[in-house]
Design a protein around this motif. Structure first.
Motif, mmCIF file in Angstrom:
data_model
loop_
_atom_site.group_PDB
_atom_site.id
_atom_site.type_symbol
_atom_site.label_atom_id
_atom_site.label_comp_id
_atom_site.label_asym_id
_atom_site.label_seq_id
_atom_site.Cartn_x
_atom_site.Cartn_y
_atom_site.Cartn_z
ATOM 1 N N LYS A 185 0.853 -1.182 0.000
ATOM 2 C CA LYS A 185 0.000 0.000 0.000
ATOM 3 C C LYS A 185 0.892 1.235 0.000
ATOM 4 C CE LYS A 185 -3.878 2.150 2.427
ATOM 5 N NZ LYS A 185 -4.780 2.038 3.601
ATOM 6 N N PHE A 186 0.830 2.026 -1.090
ATOM 7 C CA PHE A 186 1.684 3.196 -1.237
ATOM 8 C C PHE A 186 1.032 4.429 -0.617
ATOM 9 C CE2 PHE A 186 3.219 0.559 -4.793
ATOM 10 C CZ PHE A 186 4.570 0.566 -4.509
ATOM 11 N N ASN A 187 1.885 5.272 -0.009
ATOM 12 C CA ASN A 187 1.431 6.552 0.534
ATOM 13 C C ASN A 187 1.747 7.628 -0.512
ATOM 14 O OD1 ASN A 187 0.939 8.923 1.923
ATOM 15 N ND2 ASN A 187 1.893 8.223 3.830
ATOM 16 N N TYR A 188 0.789 7.879 -1.396
ATOM 17 C CA TYR A 188 1.029 8.786 -2.524
ATOM 18 C C TYR A 188 1.226 10.236 -2.082
ATOM 19 C CZ TYR A 188 -0.573 4.766 -5.204
ATOM 20 O OH TYR A 188 -0.722 3.511 -5.727
ATOM 21 N N LYS A 189 0.671 10.620 -0.913
ATOM 22 C CA LYS A 189 0.797 12.004 -0.443
ATOM 23 C C LYS A 189 2.238 12.361 -0.105
ATOM 24 C CE LYS A 189 -3.923 12.329 1.396
ATOM 25 N NZ LYS A 189 -4.764 12.570 2.600
ATOM 26 N N LYS A 190 3.033 11.335 0.263
ATOM 27 C CA LYS A 190 4.415 11.587 0.649
ATOM 28 C C LYS A 190 5.408 11.156 -0.437
ATOM 29 C CE LYS A 190 3.552 11.138 5.625
ATOM 30 N NZ LYS A 190 3.965 10.461 6.881
ATOM 31 N N ALA B 228 5.855 3.127 1.448
ATOM 32 C CA ALA B 228 4.883 2.044 1.323
ATOM 33 C C ALA B 228 4.805 1.265 2.625
ATOM 34 C CB ALA B 228 5.263 1.111 0.177
ATOM 35 N N SER B 229 3.694 0.563 2.769
ATOM 36 C CA SER B 229 3.503 -0.342 3.899
ATOM 37 C C SER B 229 2.781 -1.569 3.392
ATOM 38 C CB SER B 229 2.694 0.328 5.012
ATOM 39 O OG SER B 229 1.400 0.682 4.533
#
Length: 381
Positions: A270-275, A319-320
């Motif tokens: 799961k990607f953190n697109y905001k960062k 990502a996580s």
């Protein structure tokens, strides 16, 4: 543990007895005698409960023309055998999990002296970052001999000359010899033994029977490998036949995958697109060369390109891991189905312990009953 969990655990143990590790390559090889809807259902259920099953090698699929059966999360490579009167006989298929990089190798079926097919052959090359490529050959023999088997080896040699590869050949050899547990020996069996010696191949079979009928148990399904692969491989047969008159061969190659391949039982990223650092992502993509991921096989090309892009994303987008939520292929299998399969397995175990006609008839009756129960559950769903 409630009754349903206990039932599911029993079904899992019923189908496989090889420990599955994320780094191991796990293969099932089975002559299905025609891949019917019921047998396909049981194979699909097997992939539902066993997330580390990478290759399913099927003999005698009996697909017509360009028809084949799909299994979710698996690519299907197949070679059908249909004569001029549209009669199906034999046929091969390899189901390859979509986490595995592979390509299909062009190999002809070795012929008998009268021009008829001696051995049906379907070959694929598996590729991993950790080990040498593996040429996996799925075969169905109609009467092999030393000459036809040597012809098969010559075709394999054409690929190993280009690039050093390990070899695994599995399938229905239709050959008898005491070397793998048979009580008698025939011409095909003697040909296989001579071939193993001449080609420096190692037989993995441990003497367990692989087929049963009214005459008792026979040993005709074999798996052979190159010597260095044999030291890291394990072989066995499943305790249940999945509705076939052959036992599935279970093969594990220890630590062949290493840590480079994920399976359908793994986690989703799961990607953190905001960062995300989009400038870095764009620059890395600009430097990506298609020559680095090129492959004539579209599946390999897609997998290679996806791997590169995911690697770039890992360097530029936080990502996580999140637990994967996979849709079951056969969610309609109910307690009646489990019980029917359980009863069939018990009957087969009894026949194996005491191979008399009455026990075989009892097994056949429960086998047909399991087919009806599974089809009824599928229809009602």
């Amino acid at each position: 543990m409630d009754s349903k969990q206990q039932t599911n655990l029993h079904i899992f143990k019923m189908h496989t007895n090889i420990i599955k590790m994320d780094t191991d390559l796990n293969i099932i090889s089975l002559n299905v005698g025609g891949l019917t809807s019921c047998k396909l259902t049981e194979i699909k259920y097997l992939t539902d409960i066993n997330k580390s099953l990478h290759i399913i090698a099927i003999q005698e699929t009996r697909f017509k023309n360009n028809d084949y059966k799909k299994i979710t999360n698996y690519y299907c490579e197949y070679k059908n055998n249909v004569n001029e009167s549209n009669h199906t006989a034999g046929g091969l298929a390899c189901y390859i999990h979509n986490s595995i990089n592979y390509e299909v190798l062009g190999m002809d079926n070795p012929l008998k002296s009268d021009g008829r097919v001696a051995i049906e052959v379907l070959a694929i090359k598996l590729v991993t970052k950790k080990n040498r490529p593996l040429i996996l050959v799925n075969i169905y023999s109609r009467g092999c001999c030393l000459e036809t088997l040597n012809g098969l080896s010559k075709q394999i040699d054409k690929w190993t000359i280009k690039e050093p590869c390990d070899i695994l050949i599995t399938g229905d050899f239709n050959a008898h010899h005491p070397a793998w547990g048979s009580t008698n020996s025939d011409a095909a069996g003697k040909g296989v033994v001579d071939w193993l010696d001449s080609q420096d191949l190692v037989l993995l079979n441990d003497g367990s029977p692989t087929r049963f009928d009214s005459g008792g148990f026979t040993h005709i399904d074999l798996t052979v490998t190159s010597p260095n692969l044999a030291t890291t491989s394990a072989w066995g047969t499943a305790p249940d036949s999945l509705g076939s008159d052959h036992y599935p061969q279970l093969v594990t190659i220890n630590n062949w995958l290493g840590h480079g391949n994920s399976t359908q039982g793994g986690d989703n990223i799961k990607f953190n697109y905001k960062k995300a650092d989009w400038s870095k992502f764009r620059d890395l993509c600009t430097n990506l060369s298609l020559a680095d991921v090129h492959s004539q096989n579209p599946n390999n090309f897609c997998n290679n390109l996806t791997s590169k892009i995911m690697s770039i994303a890992g360097d530029s987008v936080p990502a996580s891991s999140a637990p994967s939520k996979l849709k079951k292929q056969v969610p309609w299998l109910n307690e009646l189905c489990y019980k029917a399969v359980q009863d069939r397995k018990k009957a087969l175990k009894l026949f194996k312990k005491n191979p008399v006609e009455q026990n075989l008839r009892n097994y056949r009756s429960l086998e047909n009953s399991a087919k009806r129960v599974i089809l009824d559950a599928k229809t009602q769903n």
